[in-house]
Design a protein around this motif. Structure first.
Motif, PDB file in Angstrom:
ATOM      1  N   LEU A 151       0.631  -1.308   0.034  1.00 28.73           N
ATOM      2  CA  LEU A 151       0.115   0.044  -0.015  1.00 28.73           C
ATOM      3  C   LEU A 151       0.968   1.227   0.119  1.00 28.73           C
ATOM      4  O   LEU A 151       0.604   2.216  -0.811  1.00 28.73           O
ATOM      5  N   PHE A 152       1.913   1.315   0.651  1.00 30.22           N
ATOM      6  CA  PHE A 152       2.879   2.488   0.767  1.00 30.22           C
ATOM      7  C   PHE A 152       3.633   2.771  -0.290  1.00 30.22           C
ATOM      8  O   PHE A 152       3.815   3.936  -0.902  1.00 30.22           O
ATOM      9  N   ARG A 153       3.921   1.625  -1.177  1.00 33.82           N
ATOM     10  CA  ARG A 153       4.717   1.780  -2.611  1.00 33.82           C
ATOM     11  C   ARG A 153       3.536   2.223  -3.613  1.00 33.82           C
ATOM     12  O   ARG A 153       3.883   3.362  -4.186  1.00 33.82           O
ATOM     13  N   LYS A 154       2.549   1.868  -3.559  1.00 35.66           N
ATOM     14  CA  LYS A 154       1.546   2.191  -4.440  1.00 35.66           C
ATOM     15  C   LYS A 154       1.129   3.843  -4.003  1.00 35.66           C
ATOM     16  O   LYS A 154       0.972   4.563  -5.053  1.00 35.66           O
ATOM     17  N   MET A 155       0.977   4.099  -2.918  1.00 37.15           N
ATOM     18  CA  MET A 155       0.832   5.445  -2.581  1.00 37.15           C
ATOM     19  C   MET A 155       1.752   6.278  -2.598  1.00 37.15           C
ATOM     20  O   MET A 155       1.561   7.463  -3.566  1.00 37.15           O
ATOM     21  N   GLU A 156       2.858   5.876  -2.422  1.00 39.94           N
ATOM     22  CA  GLU A 156       4.302   6.683  -3.160  1.00 39.94           C
ATOM     23  C   GLU A 156       4.170   7.296  -4.401  1.00 39.94           C
ATOM     24  O   GLU A 156       4.437   8.241  -5.104  1.00 39.94           O
ATOM     25  N   LYS A 157       3.922   6.045  -5.280  1.00 38.94           N
ATOM     26  CA  LYS A 157       3.823   6.081  -6.796  1.00 38.94           C
ATOM     27  C   LYS A 157       2.622   7.288  -7.246  1.00 38.94           C
ATOM     28  O   LYS A 157       2.815   8.052  -8.074  1.00 38.94           O
ATOM     29  N   TRP A 158       1.608   6.823  -6.493  1.00 39.20           N
ATOM     30  CA  TRP A 158       0.584   8.057  -6.934  1.00 39.20           C
ATOM     31  C   TRP A 158       0.785   9.455  -6.510  1.00 39.20           C
ATOM     32  O   TRP A 158       0.611  10.283  -7.123  1.00 39.20           O
ATOM     33  N   ALA A 159       1.355   9.565  -5.297  1.00 36.95           N
ATOM     34  CA  ALA A 159       1.797  11.070  -4.793  1.00 36.95           C
ATOM     35  C   ALA A 159       2.674  11.506  -5.822  1.00 36.95           C
ATOM     36  O   ALA A 159       2.721  12.803  -5.877  1.00 36.95           O
ATOM     37  N   ARG A 160       3.653  10.822  -6.055  1.00 34.63           N
ATOM     38  CA  ARG A 160       4.674  11.480  -6.989  1.00 34.63           C
ATOM     39  C   ARG A 160       4.269  11.919  -8.515  1.00 34.63           C
ATOM     40  O   ARG A 160       4.138  12.900  -8.936  1.00 34.63           O
ATOM     41  N   GLU A 161       3.078  11.027  -8.907  1.00 41.64           N
ATOM     42  CA  GLU A 161       2.437  11.336 -10.073  1.00 41.64           C
ATOM     43  C   GLU A 161       1.321  12.703  -9.878  1.00 41.64           C
ATOM     44  O   GLU A 161       1.151  13.145 -10.946  1.00 41.64           O
ATOM     45  N   HIS A 162       1.168  12.776  -8.626  1.00 45.85           N
ATOM     46  CA  HIS A 162       0.137  13.965  -8.419  1.00 45.85           C
ATOM     47  C   HIS A 162       0.902  15.026  -7.680  1.00 45.85           C
ATOM     48  O   HIS A 162       0.269  15.862  -7.065  1.00 45.85           O
ATOM     49  N   HIS A 163       2.159  15.007  -7.584  1.00 45.97           N
ATOM     50  CA  HIS A 163       2.928  16.329  -7.315  1.00 45.97           C
ATOM     51  C   HIS A 163       2.749  16.617  -5.919  1.00 45.97           C
ATOM     52  O   HIS A 163       3.099  17.600  -5.331  1.00 45.97           O
ATOM     53  N   ILE A 164       2.587  15.513  -5.075  1.00 48.81           N
ATOM     54  CA  ILE A 164       2.863  15.569  -3.653  1.00 48.81           C
ATOM     55  C   ILE A 164       4.441  15.628  -3.192  1.00 48.81           C
ATOM     56  O   ILE A 164       5.297  14.810  -3.556  1.00 48.81           O
TER      57      ILE A 164
END
Length: 165
Positions: free
Chosen positions: A103-116
């Motif tokens: 879950l953390f790996r997927k979240m980080e990928k999403w966060a990077r794609e959304h400029h977090i």
């Protein structure tokens, strides 16, 4: 086991997961039966998350059942929109199987794609398994919140942890 994005149509399953997680542990903000979130409220909350470009909820799904989740919610002001609060939990019977790490790996990928730029969370200081998970995910302790929670009539400190992307 697959990781999926939680949508408003999954409100009932999401409410069930939250109730299960809160019943299983004293490490969450809400205690067993304390949160009064119905399906309609969950639908509204999930719609709001879906409409916010810097927010998402991901869940681990096993045989059609949600068994864990991670929520990432960015700030609403221009100055904090790139900072996101993280909330997570995995059902006891599914812990120790690498689901939270996934879950953390997927979240980080999403966060990077959304400029977090920054992800942050808090964790009770005596929740060693969670602290170790967060450290493995790259979070560092930034400080301590003294007596920030009262759990079972005992004051509990929390660590503030964050990860810069």
């Amino acid at each position: 086991m697959k990781i999926i994005k939680v949508t408003p149509t999954m409100a009932e399953a999401y409410v069930k997961l939250g109730a299960q997680l809160e019943a299983e542990t004293d490490f969450l903000l809400y205690g067993a039966g304390e949160r009064q979130m119905g399906i309609e409220q969950a639908e509204t909350m999930l719609k709001s998350i879906q409409e916010q470009e810097n927010a998402v909820i991901l869940a681990a799904e096993n045989d059609g059942e949600l068994v864990g989740h991670i929520m990432c919610v960015g700030g609403r002001a221009e100055r904090n929109r790139y900072t996101a609060q993280i909330v997570t939990g995995v059902m006891k019977m599914f812990q120790g199987q690498g689901i939270a790490a996934q879950l953390f790996r997927k979240m980080e990928k999403w966060a990077r794609e959304h400029h977090i730029h920054r992800m942050e969370l808090t964790v009770m200081v005596h929740n060693e398994p969670a602290i170790q998970l967060y450290k493995k995910a790259g979070f560092i302790k930034e400080g301590i919140k003294r007596d920030s929670l009262c759990v079972n009539n005992q004051w509990v400190d929390e660590y503030a942890m964050a990860k810069i992307l």
